[in-house]
Scaffold this active site. Structure first.
Site, PDB file in Angstrom:
ATOM      1  N   LYS A  77       0.846  -1.194   0.000  1.00  0.00           N
ATOM      2  CA  LYS A  77       0.000   0.000   0.000  1.00  0.00           C
ATOM      3  C   LYS A  77       0.874   1.233   0.000  1.00  0.00           C
ATOM      4  O   LYS A  77       1.864   1.303   0.727  1.00  0.00           O
ATOM      5  CB  LYS A  77      -0.853  -0.041   1.283  1.00  0.00           C
ATOM      6  CG  LYS A  77      -1.706   1.152   1.541  1.00  0.00           C
ATOM      7  CD  LYS A  77      -3.188   0.804   1.415  1.00  0.00           C
ATOM      8  CE  LYS A  77      -4.080   2.019   1.359  1.00  0.00           C
ATOM      9  NZ  LYS A  77      -3.920   2.793   0.113  1.00  0.00           N
ATOM     10  N   LYS A 101       5.632   2.488   8.325  1.00  0.00           N
ATOM     11  CA  LYS A 101       4.400   3.074   8.884  1.00  0.00           C
ATOM     12  C   LYS A 101       3.359   1.989   9.132  1.00  0.00           C
ATOM     13  O   LYS A 101       2.725   1.965  10.190  1.00  0.00           O
ATOM     14  CB  LYS A 101       3.821   4.122   7.917  1.00  0.00           C
ATOM     15  CG  LYS A 101       4.641   5.399   7.841  1.00  0.00           C
ATOM     16  CD  LYS A 101       3.902   6.462   7.040  1.00  0.00           C
ATOM     17  CE  LYS A 101       4.817   7.621   6.706  1.00  0.00           C
ATOM     18  NZ  LYS A 101       4.137   8.780   6.175  1.00  0.00           N
ATOM     19  N   LYS A 113       4.959   2.423  -3.191  1.00  0.00           N
ATOM     20  CA  LYS A 113       4.899   3.840  -3.571  1.00  0.00           C
ATOM     21  C   LYS A 113       4.940   3.937  -5.086  1.00  0.00           C
ATOM     22  O   LYS A 113       5.529   3.073  -5.741  1.00  0.00           O
ATOM     23  CB  LYS A 113       6.103   4.615  -2.989  1.00  0.00           C
ATOM     24  CG  LYS A 113       5.849   6.091  -2.868  1.00  0.00           C
ATOM     25  CD  LYS A 113       4.960   6.357  -1.665  1.00  0.00           C
ATOM     26  CE  LYS A 113       4.656   7.817  -1.495  1.00  0.00           C
ATOM     27  NZ  LYS A 113       3.998   8.056  -0.193  1.00  0.00           N
ATOM     28  N   ASN A 228      -1.644  21.194   3.396  1.00  0.00           N
ATOM     29  CA  ASN A 228      -2.670  20.253   3.837  1.00  0.00           C
ATOM     30  C   ASN A 228      -2.403  19.775   5.260  1.00  0.00           C
ATOM     31  O   ASN A 228      -3.283  19.839   6.132  1.00  0.00           O
ATOM     32  CB  ASN A 228      -2.708  19.070   2.856  1.00  0.00           C
ATOM     33  CG  ASN A 228      -3.796  18.084   3.214  1.00  0.00           C
ATOM     34  OD1 ASN A 228      -4.867  18.473   3.683  1.00  0.00           O
ATOM     35  ND2 ASN A 228      -3.538  16.819   3.015  1.00  0.00           N
ATOM     36  N   SER A 355      -6.580   5.311   5.392  1.00  0.00           N
ATOM     37  CA  SER A 355      -6.637   4.608   4.106  1.00  0.00           C
ATOM     38  C   SER A 355      -6.991   3.143   4.329  1.00  0.00           C
ATOM     39  O   SER A 355      -7.782   2.554   3.582  1.00  0.00           O
ATOM     40  CB  SER A 355      -5.287   4.680   3.400  1.00  0.00           C
ATOM     41  OG  SER A 355      -5.249   5.765   2.512  1.00  0.00           O
TER      42      SER A 355
HETATM   43  P1  NAD Z   1       1.476  20.949   0.855  1.00  0.00           P
HETATM   44  O1  NAD Z   1       2.092  21.074  -0.479  1.00  0.00           O
HETATM   45  O2  NAD Z   1       0.000  21.019   0.991  1.00  0.00           O
HETATM   46  O3  NAD Z   1       2.084  22.114   1.824  1.00  0.00           O
HETATM   47  C1  NAD Z   1       3.454  22.322   1.975  1.00  0.00           C
HETATM   48  C2  NAD Z   1       3.676  23.609   2.800  1.00  0.00           C
HETATM   49  O4  NAD Z   1       5.087  23.754   3.014  1.00  0.00           O
HETATM   50  C3  NAD Z   1       3.207  24.881   2.117  1.00  0.00           C
HETATM   51  O5  NAD Z   1       2.771  25.795   3.095  1.00  0.00           O
HETATM   52  C4  NAD Z   1       4.497  25.386   1.449  1.00  0.00           C
HETATM   53  O6  NAD Z   1       4.470  26.788   1.212  1.00  0.00           O
HETATM   54  C5  NAD Z   1       5.504  25.037   2.511  1.00  0.00           C
HETATM   55  N1  NAD Z   1       6.866  24.906   1.992  1.00  0.00           N
HETATM   56  C6  NAD Z   1       7.256  24.370   0.811  1.00  0.00           C
HETATM   57  N2  NAD Z   1       8.599  24.455   0.689  1.00  0.00           N
HETATM   58  C7  NAD Z   1       9.048  25.043   1.824  1.00  0.00           C
HETATM   59  C8  NAD Z   1      10.339  25.412   2.310  1.00  0.00           C
HETATM   60  N3  NAD Z   1      11.430  25.171   1.576  1.00  0.00           N
HETATM   61  N4  NAD Z   1      10.416  26.006   3.519  1.00  0.00           N
HETATM   62  C9  NAD Z   1       9.317  26.220   4.254  1.00  0.00           C
HETATM   63  N5  NAD Z   1       8.075  25.917   3.859  1.00  0.00           N
HETATM   64  C10 NAD Z   1       7.948  25.328   2.658  1.00  0.00           C
HETATM   65  O7  NAD Z   1       2.046  19.601   1.467  1.00  0.00           O
HETATM   66  P2  NAD Z   1       1.433  18.698   2.630  1.00  0.00           P
HETATM   67  O8  NAD Z   1       0.545  17.668   2.025  1.00  0.00           O
HETATM   68  O9  NAD Z   1       0.934  19.559   3.739  1.00  0.00           O
HETATM   69  O10 NAD Z   1       2.749  17.925   3.097  1.00  0.00           O
HETATM   70  C11 NAD Z   1       3.732  18.545   3.940  1.00  0.00           C
HETATM   71  C12 NAD Z   1       4.694  17.487   4.462  1.00  0.00           C
HETATM   72  O11 NAD Z   1       3.962  16.501   5.170  1.00  0.00           O
HETATM   73  C13 NAD Z   1       5.459  16.740   3.374  1.00  0.00           C
HETATM   74  O12 NAD Z   1       6.735  16.400   3.846  1.00  0.00           O
HETATM   75  C14 NAD Z   1       4.636  15.479   3.191  1.00  0.00           C
HETATM   76  O13 NAD Z   1       5.392  14.426   2.643  1.00  0.00           O
HETATM   77  C15 NAD Z   1       4.221  15.226   4.623  1.00  0.00           C
HETATM   78  N6  NAD Z   1       3.062  14.352   4.699  1.00  0.00           N
HETATM   79  C16 NAD Z   1       1.838  14.796   4.260  1.00  0.00           C
HETATM   80  C17 NAD Z   1       0.748  13.961   4.333  1.00  0.00           C
HETATM   81  C18 NAD Z   1      -0.629  14.423   3.914  1.00  0.00           C
HETATM   82  O14 NAD Z   1      -1.582  13.649   4.089  1.00  0.00           O
HETATM   83  N7  NAD Z   1      -0.805  15.633   3.406  1.00  0.00           N
HETATM   84  C19 NAD Z   1       0.900  12.640   4.809  1.00  0.00           C
HETATM   85  C20 NAD Z   1       2.165  12.208   5.250  1.00  0.00           C
HETATM   86  C21 NAD Z   1       3.239  13.090   5.177  1.00  0.00           C
END
Ligand code: NAD
Length: 421
Positions: A77, A101, A113, A228, A355
């Site tokens: 997954k 995870k 992935k 997000n 999920s």
């Molecule tokens: P997103 O694209 O919705 O938001 C990313 C945020 O980080 C934005 O506010 C962006 O402006 C900021 N950002 C980007 N580059 C940056 C930098 N160099 N310095 C500071 N801020 C920066 O992404 P997301 O879905 O919120 O994911 C964020 C992190 O969480 C990632 O590492 C992602 O892999 C991890 N993650 C997300 C989820 C999920 O369900 N959304 C699940 C597991 C892990």
């Protein structure tokens, strides 16, 4: 049993640095070198070329990948990301993280992935649909509800999952909602999936604060990244009575020691998670990480907390919503300084947990209320947190290594029982 040597892998990229910790975890758990040989790379890796008819009539051919790390526990997954910088090694490393995870939250899955090398902002809506469908046609033989179940990741969303589901169901000639998760609710999606990661991080923060005797009400929280994960999290912390004193996006950060107005910021933020450009008095992301606070949540990108800034971090707790925000050396420095770290593979496991709930509901054809999903998520994540803490304390290792040990153990045991190693 022959021990595992740690000297042969250098820490220089995402796959190698993951392999270093996997190796150390397996060694601590007493597995032979052959177990590391099995688990250091995916058991299956598919590269595909996807021709897409563009709106102007021309054809562009995109490269896609699917990595299945290990299927000893059950089907694999993991999400599919659309990004111009997707590489084979990154997809492989992320598939290993998914195994970890799933092991940490005790799901009946191995990790997988996928990714497509594409800048999705350059594609029209219809081109994106054709690319999503083309990817499913290209990988259809190795995926399915009992083989490998995709999900959203960077730049993929519930609409893309819906197209992928439709394509798969057409190929198989029957409706197959359990083929993919992160779907719209009307197509068999689950309540809470959209905010699951932030919900999970919130539970981790609460458990960590409880462990350290820090009351959540009034606790000062700094969140790096307002996308997000970060924005929902800031909202949940605000609602829980904590004081969110700092947030940031790619352009900079906002700081108010009295607490920021998160609801107002949420209204102003755009779909890319940016909001700070609307303000004059901003700070840098570097300054943000070193602000006085109780809880720091990196929720943006990798490699933010390094050996260079780790000595200046003032937080008592770091909960990693982002993947890979803290280097191994920084983890060592912070752990020595008594900072409590909830590592990424544990902190962001809420997404894959919901999920899993979605897949279970699809397989049963029986759907749960939001309250039921939240209650089950709470139960799973609280248990995972306490299992990792118990591993760290009983084996005298840092939280990251403990999380890897808990995470890899299930797959290693399943591989052993199956007679693979
Ligand atoms: P997103 O694209 O919705 O938001 C990313 C945020 O980080 C934005 O506010 C962006 O402006 C900021 N950002 C980007 N580059 C940056 C930098 N160099 N310095 C500071 N801020 C920066 O992404 P997301 O879905 O919120 O994911 C964020 C992190 O969480 C990632 O590492 C992602 O892999 C991890 N993650 C997300 C989820 C999920 O369900 N959304 C699940 C597991 C892990």
């Amino acid at each position: 049993m022959k021990g595992i040597r740690l000297d042969s892998v250098q820490e220089f990229d995402v796959l190698s640095s993951t392999q270093v910790i996997i190796k150390e975890a397996l060694q601590k758990l007493g597995y032979p070198e052959a177990m590391y040989e099995l688990l250091k790379e995916p058991v299956r890796f598919l590269t595909v070329r996807i021709p897409v008819r563009m709106d102007d009539g021309s054809v562009r051919v995109f490269t896609g990948y699917r990595a299945q790390h290990n299927d000893a526990v059950g089907p694999t997954k993991g999400g599919v990301r659309f990004h111009p910088d997707v590489t084979e090694d990154e997809v492989k490393a992320l598939s290993i993280w998914m195994t970890l995870k799933a092991g940490i939250v005790d799901l009946p899955y191995g990790g997988a992935k996928g990714g497509i090398v594409v800048n999705p902002t350059e594609l029209s809506f219809r081109e994106l649909e054709r690319l999503s469908r083309g990817y499913v046609r290209a990988i259809s033989q190795i995926v399915g509800p009992t083989k490998d179940i995709p999900a959203p990741d960077i730049a993929t969303n519930s609409q893309i999952m819906a197209w992928m589901l439709d394509e798969y169901s057409r190929i198989r000639e029957h409706d197959s909602p359990g083929f993919i998760t992160g779907k719209p609710i009307v197509l068999g999606g689950s309540h809470v999936r959209e905010t699951a990661t932030a919900r999970g991080v919130t539970i981790m923060i609460r458990e960590a604060a409880k462990k350290l005797g820090i009351p959540l009400a009034g606790a000062r929280v700094v969140v790096q990244g307002f996308g997000n994960a970060g924005s929902y999290l800031a909202k949940f912390m605000h609602d829980a009575g904590a004081k969110v004193v700092g947030i940031s996006d790619v352009y900079g950060g906002l700081y108010d020691p009295e607490g920021l107005d998160i609801d107002a910021l949420l209204e102003k933020r755009d779909s890319f998670g940016t909001v700070t450009r609307l303000f004059k008095n901003t700070i840098t992301n570097r300054e943000l990480l070193q602000l006085p606070c109780d809880i720091l949540v990196p929720a943006a990108v990798e490699n933010q907390i390094t050996a260079e800034n780790a000595p200046n971090i003032q937080a008592k707790i770091i909960v990693e919503a982002a993947n890979g925000p803290t280097t191994r050396e920084a983890t060592r420095i912070l752990t020595e300084r008594g900072v409590f770290i909830v590592p990424d593979v544990l902190a962001s496991a809420g997404g894959v947990t919901v999920s899993y709930f979605e897949w279970v509901q699809n397989n049963q054809g029986y759907y749960w209320s939001e309250e039921e999903v939240l209650a089950k998520l709470e139960q799973v994540l609280v248990r995972a947190f306490s299992n990792v803490v118990a591993m760290a304390e009983s084996r005298g290792v840092d939280m990251r290594l403990a999380a890897y040990m808990v995470g890899v153990r299930k797959t290693a045991e399943a591989s052993r029982y199956r007679g693979w190693v």
